[in-house]
Design a protein around this motif. Structure first.
Motif, PDB file in Angstrom:
ATOM      1  N   GLU A  19       0.830  -1.207   0.000  1.00  8.06           N
ATOM      2  CA  GLU A  19       0.000   0.000   0.000  1.00  8.06           C
ATOM      3  C   GLU A  19       0.867   1.262   0.000  1.00  8.06           C
ATOM      4  OE1 GLU A  19      -3.515   1.993   2.681  1.00  8.06           O
ATOM      5  OE2 GLU A  19      -3.328  -0.183   2.631  1.00  8.06           O
ATOM      6  N   TYR A  20       1.871   1.293   0.851  1.00  5.16           N
ATOM      7  CA  TYR A  20       2.784   2.435   0.920  1.00  5.16           C
ATOM      8  C   TYR A  20       3.570   2.566  -0.383  1.00  5.16           C
ATOM      9  CZ  TYR A  20       6.886   5.193   2.110  1.00  5.16           C
ATOM     10  OH  TYR A  20       7.895   6.122   2.097  1.00  5.16           O
ATOM     11  N   GLU A  21       4.117   1.458  -0.862  1.00  6.44           N
ATOM     12  CA  GLU A  21       4.940   1.477  -2.072  1.00  6.44           C
ATOM     13  C   GLU A  21       4.139   1.888  -3.300  1.00  6.44           C
ATOM     14  OE1 GLU A  21       8.067   1.448  -2.144  1.00  6.44           O
ATOM     15  OE2 GLU A  21       8.511   0.670  -0.158  1.00  6.44           O
ATOM     16  N   LEU A  22       2.883   1.486  -3.363  1.00  8.69           N
ATOM     17  CA  LEU A  22       2.025   1.885  -4.479  1.00  8.69           C
ATOM     18  C   LEU A  22       1.835   3.402  -4.490  1.00  8.69           C
ATOM     19  CD1 LEU A  22       0.262   0.808  -6.831  1.00  8.69           C
ATOM     20  CD2 LEU A  22      -1.634   0.763  -5.211  1.00  8.69           C
ATOM     21  N   GLN A  23       1.598   3.986  -3.328  1.00 11.92           N
ATOM     22  CA  GLN A  23       1.464   5.439  -3.226  1.00 11.92           C
ATOM     23  C   GLN A  23       2.751   6.136  -3.653  1.00 11.92           C
ATOM     24  OE1 GLN A  23       0.367   5.966   0.888  1.00 11.92           O
ATOM     25  NE2 GLN A  23      -1.809   6.074   0.390  1.00 11.92           N
ATOM     26  N   TYR A  65       3.105   6.022  -7.478  1.00 13.70           N
ATOM     27  CA  TYR A  65       2.240   6.998  -8.144  1.00 13.70           C
ATOM     28  C   TYR A  65       2.769   8.423  -7.966  1.00 13.70           C
ATOM     29  CZ  TYR A  65      -1.282   3.417  -9.059  1.00 13.70           C
ATOM     30  OH  TYR A  65      -1.943   2.306  -9.515  1.00 13.70           O
ATOM     31  N   ALA A  66       3.279   8.728  -6.783  1.00  9.99           N
ATOM     32  CA  ALA A  66       3.841  10.059  -6.548  1.00  9.99           C
ATOM     33  C   ALA A  66       5.069  10.275  -7.430  1.00  9.99           C
ATOM     34  CB  ALA A  66       4.210  10.232  -5.075  1.00  9.99           C
ATOM     35  N   ASN A  67       5.965   9.297  -7.476  1.00 10.53           N
ATOM     36  CA  ASN A  67       7.168   9.413  -8.308  1.00 10.53           C
ATOM     37  C   ASN A  67       6.808   9.520  -9.787  1.00 10.53           C
ATOM     38  OD1 ASN A  67       8.993   9.329  -6.172  1.00 10.53           O
ATOM     39  ND2 ASN A  67       9.159   7.116  -6.229  1.00 10.53           N
ATOM     40  N   ALA A  68       5.877   8.700 -10.237  1.00 14.95           N
ATOM     41  CA  ALA A  68       5.472   8.707 -11.651  1.00 14.95           C
ATOM     42  C   ALA A  68       4.793  10.024 -12.021  1.00 14.95           C
ATOM     43  CB  ALA A  68       4.559   7.529 -11.949  1.00 14.95           C
ATOM     44  N   SER A  69       4.103  10.640 -11.065  1.00 12.12           N
ATOM     45  CA  SER A  69       3.466  11.926 -11.364  1.00 12.12           C
ATOM     46  C   SER A  69       4.504  13.040 -11.523  1.00 12.12           C
ATOM     47  CB  SER A  69       2.453  12.299 -10.275  1.00 12.12           C
ATOM     48  OG  SER A  69       3.098  12.741  -9.104  1.00 12.12           O
ATOM     49  N   LEU A  70       5.660  12.859 -10.875  1.00 11.65           N
ATOM     50  CA  LEU A  70       6.735  13.845 -10.970  1.00 11.65           C
ATOM     51  C   LEU A  70       7.636  13.620 -12.178  1.00 11.65           C
ATOM     52  CD1 LEU A  70       7.685  13.948  -7.188  1.00 11.65           C
ATOM     53  CD2 LEU A  70       6.521  15.743  -8.479  1.00 11.65           C
ATOM     54  N   ASN A  71       7.728  12.364 -12.620  1.00 15.19           N
ATOM     55  CA  ASN A  71       8.557  12.048 -13.781  1.00 15.19           C
ATOM     56  C   ASN A  71       7.977  10.819 -14.479  1.00 15.19           C
ATOM     57  OD1 ASN A  71      10.547  11.103 -15.587  1.00 15.19           O
ATOM     58  ND2 ASN A  71      12.160  12.070 -14.384  1.00 15.19           N
ATOM     59  N   LYS A  72       7.447  11.017 -15.658  1.00 16.19           N
ATOM     60  CA  LYS A  72       6.777   9.951 -16.414  1.00 16.19           C
ATOM     61  C   LYS A  72       7.717   8.819 -16.814  1.00 16.19           C
ATOM     62  CE  LYS A  72       2.754  12.103 -16.700  1.00 16.19           C
ATOM     63  NZ  LYS A  72       2.250  12.249 -15.362  1.00 16.19           N
ATOM     64  N   LYS A  73       9.034   9.054 -16.789  1.00 10.54           N
ATOM     65  CA  LYS A  73       9.997   8.016 -17.169  1.00 10.54           C
ATOM     66  C   LYS A  73      10.194   6.968 -16.066  1.00 10.54           C
ATOM     67  CE  LYS A  73      12.985  10.793 -20.171  1.00 10.54           C
ATOM     68  NZ  LYS A  73      14.381  11.245 -20.350  1.00 10.54           N
ATOM     69  N   ILE A  74       9.812   7.294 -14.845  1.00  9.66           N
ATOM     70  CA  ILE A  74      10.053   6.413 -13.700  1.00  9.66           C
ATOM     71  C   ILE A  74       9.200   5.149 -13.785  1.00  9.66           C
ATOM     72  CG2 ILE A  74       9.735   6.174 -11.182  1.00  9.66           C
ATOM     73  CD1 ILE A  74      12.147   7.859 -11.815  1.00  9.66           C
ATOM     74  N   GLU A  75       9.872   4.007 -13.616  1.00 13.47           N
ATOM     75  CA  GLU A  75       9.211   2.710 -13.487  1.00 13.47           C
ATOM     76  C   GLU A  75       9.654   2.118 -12.162  1.00 13.47           C
ATOM     77  OE1 GLU A  75       6.935   1.319 -15.239  1.00 13.47           O
ATOM     78  OE2 GLU A  75       6.993   2.591 -17.027  1.00 13.47           O
ATOM     79  N   THR A  76       8.765   1.406 -11.502  1.00 12.16           N
ATOM     80  CA  THR A  76       9.106   0.762 -10.236  1.00 12.16           C
ATOM     81  C   THR A  76       8.901  -0.730 -10.382  1.00 12.16           C
ATOM     82  OG1 THR A  76       8.369   2.725  -9.019  1.00 12.16           O
ATOM     83  CG2 THR A  76       8.648   0.702  -7.755  1.00 12.16           C
ATOM     84  N   ILE A  77       9.907  -1.481  -9.959  1.00 17.44           N
ATOM     85  CA  ILE A  77       9.833  -2.938  -9.949  1.00 17.44           C
ATOM     86  C   ILE A  77       9.916  -3.386  -8.497  1.00 17.44           C
ATOM     87  CG2 ILE A  77      11.015  -5.076 -10.590  1.00 17.44           C
ATOM     88  CD1 ILE A  77      11.940  -3.686 -13.131  1.00 17.44           C
ATOM     89  N   TYR A  78       8.978  -4.245  -8.120  1.00 17.81           N
ATOM     90  CA  TYR A  78       8.919  -4.744  -6.746  1.00 17.81           C
ATOM     91  C   TYR A  78       9.486  -6.154  -6.700  1.00 17.81           C
ATOM     92  CZ  TYR A  78       5.695  -0.858  -6.464  1.00 17.81           C
ATOM     93  OH  TYR A  78       5.140   0.388  -6.543  1.00 17.81           O
TER      94      TYR A  78
END
Length: 153
Positions: A95-99, A102-115
């Motif tokens: 839940e925390y990581e998803l938020q 989304y916050a990081n992606a809203s600041l930079n569209k290039k950001i991808e997160t892998i869990y």
């Protein structure tokens, strides 16, 4: 060359962190371990100690250990690396990581997160558990990399 960033406070680095690092290195050619200054979290170990412990625990692995005190997306842009690695131990982490994603992606569209999930034997380990057990003189030798045990004790 495929690169990723694994950010955290690493207060201290644990076997769970090391597990995620090794899994990430199975996917990426190089991993930047980004140690957050995190004054707001009031870390137990100072930044230089945490950097030293991470470097010692990851010696021989294809990692670069750097500190940062800015937004993660700004650090990623400076490094020209836009894939973020995060470890997930439980549903509560998600839940925390998803938020955060989304916050990081809203600041930079290039950001991808892998869990990545640590292996079962490391799934319960967190830096706060290590600090708590240590504070009560418990045995933490199976929770942290053997390379840093003397430094922590």
């Amino acid at each position: 060359m495929k690169k990723a960033i694994y950010p955290g406070t690493f207060d201290p680095i644990t076997n769970g962190h090391l597990d995620v690092i090794k899994r990430a290195l199975g996917i990426f050619d190089e991993l930047i371990i980004a140690v957050a200054k995190s004054d707001k979290k009031n870390p137990y170990y100072d930044l230089q100690t945490r950097l030293s412990l991470v470097k010692k625990a990851t010696k021989g692995l294809n990692v670069k250990v750097l500190d940062f005190s800015c937004l993660l997306v700004d650090f990623a842009k400076k490094q020209e690396v836009y894939t973020i690695i995060r470890g997930l131990r439980a549903v509560s982490d998600f839940e925390y990581e998803l938020q955060m994603h989304y916050a990081n992606a809203s600041l930079n569209k290039k950001i991808e997160t892998i869990y990545l999930m640590p292996s079962l034997e490391n799934a319960f380990i967190s830096s706060s558990i290590v600090r708590s057990i240590k504070a009560h003189n418990g045995d933490i030798s199976n929770l942290i990399p053997k390379e840093i045990l003397k430094d922590i004790m």
